[in-house]
Write a protein that holds these residues in place. Structure first.
Motif, PDB file in Angstrom:
ATOM      1  N   ASP A  99       0.877  -1.502  -4.832  1.00  0.00           N
ATOM      2  CA  ASP A  99       1.565  -1.986  -3.518  1.00  0.00           C
ATOM      3  C   ASP A  99       1.733  -0.813  -2.725  1.00  0.00           C
ATOM      4  O   ASP A  99       2.531   0.153  -3.264  1.00  0.00           O
ATOM      5  CB  ASP A  99       2.671  -3.039  -3.680  1.00  0.00           C
ATOM      6  CG  ASP A  99       3.253  -3.525  -2.311  1.00  0.00           C
ATOM      7  OD1 ASP A  99       3.020  -2.817  -1.182  1.00  0.00           O
ATOM      8  OD2 ASP A  99       3.871  -4.343  -2.380  1.00  0.00           O
ATOM      9  N   PRO A 100       1.368  -0.388  -1.834  1.00  0.00           N
ATOM     10  CA  PRO A 100       1.295   0.871  -0.935  1.00  0.00           C
ATOM     11  C   PRO A 100       3.025   1.073  -0.458  1.00  0.00           C
ATOM     12  O   PRO A 100       3.492   2.074  -0.358  1.00  0.00           O
ATOM     13  CB  PRO A 100       0.625   0.546   0.413  1.00  0.00           C
ATOM     14  CG  PRO A 100      -0.567  -0.324   0.160  1.00  0.00           C
ATOM     15  CD  PRO A 100       0.279  -1.237  -0.740  1.00  0.00           C
ATOM     16  N   THR A 101       3.617  -0.223  -0.530  1.00  0.00           N
ATOM     17  CA  THR A 101       5.170  -0.010  -0.078  1.00  0.00           C
ATOM     18  C   THR A 101       5.951   0.515  -1.283  1.00  0.00           C
ATOM     19  O   THR A 101       7.027   1.140  -1.074  1.00  0.00           O
ATOM     20  CB  THR A 101       5.894  -1.253   0.325  1.00  0.00           C
ATOM     21  OG1 THR A 101       5.582  -2.230  -1.100  1.00  0.00           O
ATOM     22  CG2 THR A 101       5.164  -1.893   1.356  1.00  0.00           C
ATOM     23  N   ILE A 102       5.415   0.510  -2.696  1.00  0.00           N
ATOM     24  CA  ILE A 102       5.855   1.054  -3.627  1.00  0.00           C
ATOM     25  C   ILE A 102       5.310   2.510  -4.022  1.00  0.00           C
ATOM     26  O   ILE A 102       5.957   3.410  -4.330  1.00  0.00           O
ATOM     27  CB  ILE A 102       5.862   0.200  -5.031  1.00  0.00           C
ATOM     28  CG1 ILE A 102       6.598  -1.014  -4.840  1.00  0.00           C
ATOM     29  CG2 ILE A 102       6.225   0.749  -6.151  1.00  0.00           C
ATOM     30  CD1 ILE A 102       6.410  -2.196  -5.665  1.00  0.00           C
ATOM     31  N   ILE A 103       4.021   2.618  -4.069  1.00  0.00           N
ATOM     32  CA  ILE A 103       3.182   3.769  -4.310  1.00  0.00           C
ATOM     33  C   ILE A 103       3.694   4.861  -3.321  1.00  0.00           C
ATOM     34  O   ILE A 103       3.715   5.973  -3.711  1.00  0.00           O
ATOM     35  CB  ILE A 103       1.724   3.602  -4.244  1.00  0.00           C
ATOM     36  CG1 ILE A 103       1.278   2.678  -5.414  1.00  0.00           C
ATOM     37  CG2 ILE A 103       0.731   4.978  -4.285  1.00  0.00           C
ATOM     38  CD1 ILE A 103       1.432   3.138  -6.672  1.00  0.00           C
ATOM     39  N   THR A 104       3.695   4.502  -2.047  1.00  0.00           N
ATOM     40  CA  THR A 104       3.928   5.664  -0.904  1.00  0.00           C
ATOM     41  C   THR A 104       5.261   6.383  -1.296  1.00  0.00           C
ATOM     42  O   THR A 104       5.440   7.413  -1.365  1.00  0.00           O
ATOM     43  CB  THR A 104       3.720   4.942   0.381  1.00  0.00           C
ATOM     44  OG1 THR A 104       2.494   4.704   0.616  1.00  0.00           O
ATOM     45  CG2 THR A 104       4.208   6.005   1.267  1.00  0.00           C
ATOM     46  N   PRO A 105       6.327   5.485  -1.565  1.00  0.00           N
ATOM     47  CA  PRO A 105       7.724   6.157  -1.906  1.00  0.00           C
ATOM     48  C   PRO A 105       7.657   7.092  -3.059  1.00  0.00           C
ATOM     49  O   PRO A 105       8.112   7.925  -3.273  1.00  0.00           O
ATOM     50  CB  PRO A 105       8.734   4.907  -2.085  1.00  0.00           C
ATOM     51  CG  PRO A 105       7.812   3.834  -1.143  1.00  0.00           C
ATOM     52  CD  PRO A 105       6.558   4.048  -1.408  1.00  0.00           C
TER      53      PRO A 105
END
Length: 345
Positions: free
Chosen positions: A166-172
Motif C-alpha cells: 500500500d503506497p500509504t504505508i510504503i511512501t512513509p
C-alpha cells in the motif's frame, strides 16, 4: 443576602460549566485515533508471537520485525550491499545466528520507535555511529549514496515480501529511510576516486602516454596479484594455460588478462570513464565457456585469491596497518563476486 447567594450560584455554574468542558476535551483527546505509521501497521494490539510460542507481541512490532528480517535476507543476496556486511554474512555462513538476531531486534526497536510506538525503546548506536566503521567494527566500510539507494530498494522489497504494498504505508517508510541518509552516508568519493581517480599521470609502462591515476593504481595491484598467484601452489592448477605461456616467454595472455581485470575493477570501483567488455564473472570462471580456466574454482580457491589480492595490495603500499578501511573495502569488493566465481563444491 439574596444577591450574595445569587453570586455564589453564578460562580458555581461557571466552575461546573468549565469542568464539564474540560471533561469533554479530555474525552475528545482520549478518543482521538492513533494515526501513526506504527498504528497503521497494527499498533498495540496483542497477538501470538509465531517466533516465540506462548508469548505475545504487539501487532505493529510483529509486522515491522517481519519486514526487517525479510530485508536482511534481501540485502544478503544483493551484491551491491554484501561487501558492507561481511562480518554478519560470515557468521550466518557458519550457522551462527546470534549477530542476525541482535541486528533484527535492534532494527525492529529503531523502526518501532521511529514509526510512533510508545511502548518501545531503542538503546542501540545512533545512526551516525552505527554506520561509522571506526565506531562499529561490524560495518566493513563507510556507505555511499549508491549503497543507501540500494538499501532503500531492498527494504521496499522486504515489505513487499510481507504483503505490504500500500503506497500509504510504503511512501512513509521510504520517507523515513530517506531522512536517515545524511547520517548513514559517510562516503561521497568512489573507491576509484580514492585510488587516484581521473587525475592524468604519465604511464610508466608506456612512454609518452598518459593514464588515469585510479587505473594506474588498480593495474599495479592487478599485475602484482597475478604474479603472487603465479607462485601460489593453491592456485597454479587453475591457470595452467597462462603459466605455460609465460614460461615460454609469451606475455600476450598476461597483458590481455591484466588489461581485462584492470577494466573490470575500474568499473566495479566506480569509474565512469572506463568500460569493461570482457566475459561476465560467471562465464569467465566456467571452464566450459572459458578454455583458459583449467578447472572450476571452489571456496578454498576463492579464499586463496583474496589472500593473494591483499598481498598484491601490500606490494603497492596499501596495507592493513596503514589503511585498514581501504584493504577491507577492496577485499569485500572481491569477495562479493564469490557467488559467481565459485562453481565447484
Amino acid at each position: 443576602m439574596k444577591s450574595r447567594i445569587n453570586l455564589i450560584y453564578g460562580l458555581l455554574a461557571i466552575v461546573l460549566f468549565t469542568a464539564s468542558c474540560n471533561d469533554d476535551d479530555d474525552m475528545e483527546n482520549q478518543m482521538e485515533p492513533d494515526t501513526s505509521l506504527y498504528a497503521t501497521l497494527g499498533g498495540t494490539t496483542m497477538v501470538d508471537d509465531p517466533n516465540n510460542p506462548g508469548t505475545q507481541i504487539e501487532q505493529g512490532r510483529l509486522n515491522l520485525r517481519a519486514v526487517v528480517d525479510s530485508s536482511i535476507f534481501v540485502i544478503a543476496a544483493d551484491s551491491r550491499l554484501t561487501p558492507y556486511f561481511q562480518v554478519l554474512l560470515s557468521e550466518v555462513g557458519s550457522n551462527d545466528l546470534t549477530g542476525f538476531a541482535a541486528l533484527s531486534e535492534s532494527l525492529t526497536d529503531f523502526f518501532a520507535v521511529a514509526t510512533g510506538s510508545e511502548n518501545t525503546s531503542y538503546t542501540g548506536l545512533n545512526m551516525m555511529d552505527a554506520h561509522d566503521p571506526a565506531k562499529n567494527d561490524r560495518m566493513a566500510f563507510a556507505a555511499d549514496d549508491a549503497a543507501m539507494d540500494a538499501f532503500i530498494e531492498d527494504v521496499v522489497k522486504g515489505a513487499e515480501l510481507n504483503g505490504v504494498t500500500d503506497p500509504t504505508i510504503i511512501t512513509p517508510i521510504g520517507d523515513l529511510l530517506e531522512s536517515l541518509r545524511s547520517s548513514v552516508v559517510q562516503r561521497t568519493e568512489t573507491l576509484y576516486d580514492r585510488l587516484g581517480g581521473t587525475a592524468m599521470v604519465e604511464d610508466p609502462a608506456n612512454s609518452d602516454e598518459m593514464i588515469e591515476q585510479g587505473r594506474l593504481t588498480l593495474r599495479g595491484v592487478v599485475d602484482s596479484t597475478i604474479f603472487v598467484i603465479a607462485s601460489d601452489t593453491r592456485l597454479q592448477p587453475y591457470f595452467e594455460v597462462l603459466l605455460a605461456e609465460v614460461g615460454e616467454g609469451d606475455l600476450t595472455g598476461f597483458a590481455a588478462l591484466s588489461s581485462n581485470l584492470t577494466d573490470f575493477f575500474s568499473v566495479a570501483a566506480g569509474s565512469t570513464t572506463q568500460s569493461y567488455n570482457g566475459l561476465n564473472m560467471a562465464d569467465a570462471h566456467d571452464p566450459t565457456v572459458n578454455n583458459r580456466m583449467a578447472q572450476a574454482a571452489d571456496d578454498d580457491a576463492m579464499d586463496a585469491f583474496i589472500e593473494d589480492a591483499v598481498v598484491g595490495l601490500s606490494q603497492n603500499g596499501v596495507t592493513i596497518e596503514n589503511n585498514r578501511a581501504l584493504v577491507n573495502e577492496i577485499g569485500a569488493l572481491v569477495n562479493s563476486l564469490r557467488g559467481v566465481i565459485v562453481q565447484a563444491d
